[in-house]
Design a protein around this motif. Structure first.
Motif, mmCIF file in Angstrom:
data_model
loop_
_atom_site.group_PDB
_atom_site.id
_atom_site.type_symbol
_atom_site.label_atom_id
_atom_site.label_comp_id
_atom_site.label_asym_id
_atom_site.label_seq_id
_atom_site.Cartn_x
_atom_site.Cartn_y
_atom_site.Cartn_z
ATOM 1 N N GLY A 38 0.594 -1.289 0.094
ATOM 2 C CA GLY A 38 -0.249 -0.305 -0.113
ATOM 3 C C GLY A 38 1.065 1.246 0.255
ATOM 4 N N ARG A 39 1.766 1.264 0.117
ATOM 5 C CA ARG A 39 2.868 2.505 -0.057
ATOM 6 C C ARG A 39 3.679 2.557 -1.237
ATOM 7 N N GLY A 40 3.954 1.905 -2.237
ATOM 8 C CA GLY A 40 4.061 2.254 -3.895
ATOM 9 C C GLY A 40 4.646 1.073 -4.390
ATOM 10 N N ARG A 41 5.633 0.769 -4.917
ATOM 11 C CA ARG A 41 6.552 -0.372 -5.393
ATOM 12 C C ARG A 41 7.938 -0.833 -4.591
ATOM 13 N N GLY A 42 8.154 -1.753 -5.172
ATOM 14 C CA GLY A 42 10.033 -1.898 -4.326
ATOM 15 C C GLY A 42 10.000 -3.512 -4.958
#
Length: 350
Positions: A38-42
């Motif tokens: 939920g806090r973006g790509r990685g």
């Protein structure tokens, strides 16, 4: 299969993200897995798997989903659809919410009620639930009973309710090879090569009690003068979380005792997942403490798993399931929550 967490997944991962990344790795042996945050790509620190943004997940393409926390809020179409969902309830976030919000009473009430409503929606929609230990399972069975899921129809099919909620273990991943000295002594060159190092690894959350460990230091130093206390105390990788006041309290207490920067030191950055265990090479004892409250009773402390992985003796306050396992096996010594003298005596004994 979607595996999703609200936490950021990357080099700086906390407990929920670490669990999600390991679940994705295990499930990928037999399934096509999408790991989402939920806090973006990685990039997953566990196996290098790409992490997609939860907002970009095509819900219609899923055969099943394993999700944590507020993922059900961020993607309400998951709940509205027909995809089979397993909710991972290893993190009792409604009990953590009791400690959030600082001095703002209205904010605290909103956080607790929001967590309750989220869990009720998950209890009504979930096809399956998992948690980390038997104590948690007992807790969640009560919650599911209140939500109407422990009923005569389910009981006729499965009187143990293992088909409704089961334990998905959260443990260690192999035994790392540690070589001393590690990065800790390089970080603090005033430490002597034979100094005993007490290491607090993991976040400083408001449901924990790092000040107790600081308060124990004068008695520890009187008995074992060459002792140092190190907090890995960097900002939490999830920047959406409010700043925890307990960190400032621990620093202020160390300053008041004239120990700050010398015998009690703070590493002011979050240690990367693949580097964290190297810090244990310089440690003598792992320490963690909490106050007497419900969160501890139903927790599953990720940092204790790291202590176990590297064979680090532990001193912890009693009352949590993982701590009880370590204490019962002789891998840890338990002290009374809030008992400064008890904690100091346990550290000196170890």
């Amino acid at each position: 299969v979607l595996v999703a967490t609200p936490e950021p997944i990357g080099a700086g991962s906390a407990g929920p993200a670490i669990r999600a990344a390991h679940m994705a790795r295990v499930l990928a042996t037999d399934h096509d897995v999408v790991l989402a945050s939920g806090r973006g790509r990685g990039v997953s620190p566990v196996d290098g798997r790409p992490v997609v943004d939860l907002a970009d997940v095509d819900v219609e393409s899923l055969d099943a989903a394993v999700v944590q926390g507020r993922v059900s809020i961020d993607r309400p179409d998951l709940l509205a659809g027909s995809t089979p969902i397993c909710f991972d309830w290893f993190d009792p976030f409604q009990l953590e919410a009791l400690h959030r919000g600082g001095a703002d009473r209205i904010r605290r009430m909103d956080l607790v009620e929001g967590a309750r409503q989220t869990l009720l929606a998950q209890a009504a929609r979930g096809d399956f639930f998992v948690c980390s230990n038997q104590t948690q399972r007992d807790h969640w069975l009560g919650f599911l009973a209140a939500a109407g899921r422990v009923n005569h129809l389910n009981h006729e099919v499965d009187p143990t309710f293992e088909n409704l909620i089961a334990i998905a273990p959260f443990g260690t991943d192999g035994t790392p090879s540690l070589t001393a000295p590690g990065p800790l002594r390089a970080e603090f060159p005033h430490f002597g090569p034979d100094d005993h190092v007490l290491l607090w690894a993991g976040g400083l959350h408001d449901w924990l009690d790092p000040t107790l460990v600081v308060d124990a230091m004068p008695a520890i130093l009187e008995a074992v003068p060459d002792t140092r206390l190190v907090f890995l105390a960097g900002p939490h990788p999830n920047t959406s979380l409010e700043t925890m006041g307990v960190r400032g309290e621990a620093i202020a207490r160390a300053q008041e005792l004239r120990l700050f920067g010398s015998d009690v030191v703070f590493v002011n950055r979050w240690i990367d997942y693949d580097e964290r265990l190297g810090w244990f090479a310089d440690a003598t004892v792992g320490v963690v403490a909490h106050r007497p409250h419900l969160e501890a009773r139903f927790s599953h402390r990720t940092r204790l798993l790291d202590h176990l992985a590297v064979g680090l003796p532990t001193v912890t306050t009693g009352g949590d399931p993982a701590g009880a396992i370590l204490t019962g096996s002789g891998a840890a010594v338990s002290a009374r929550p809030g008992g400064t003298g008890d904690f100091a005596a346990a550290v000196v004994t170890v």
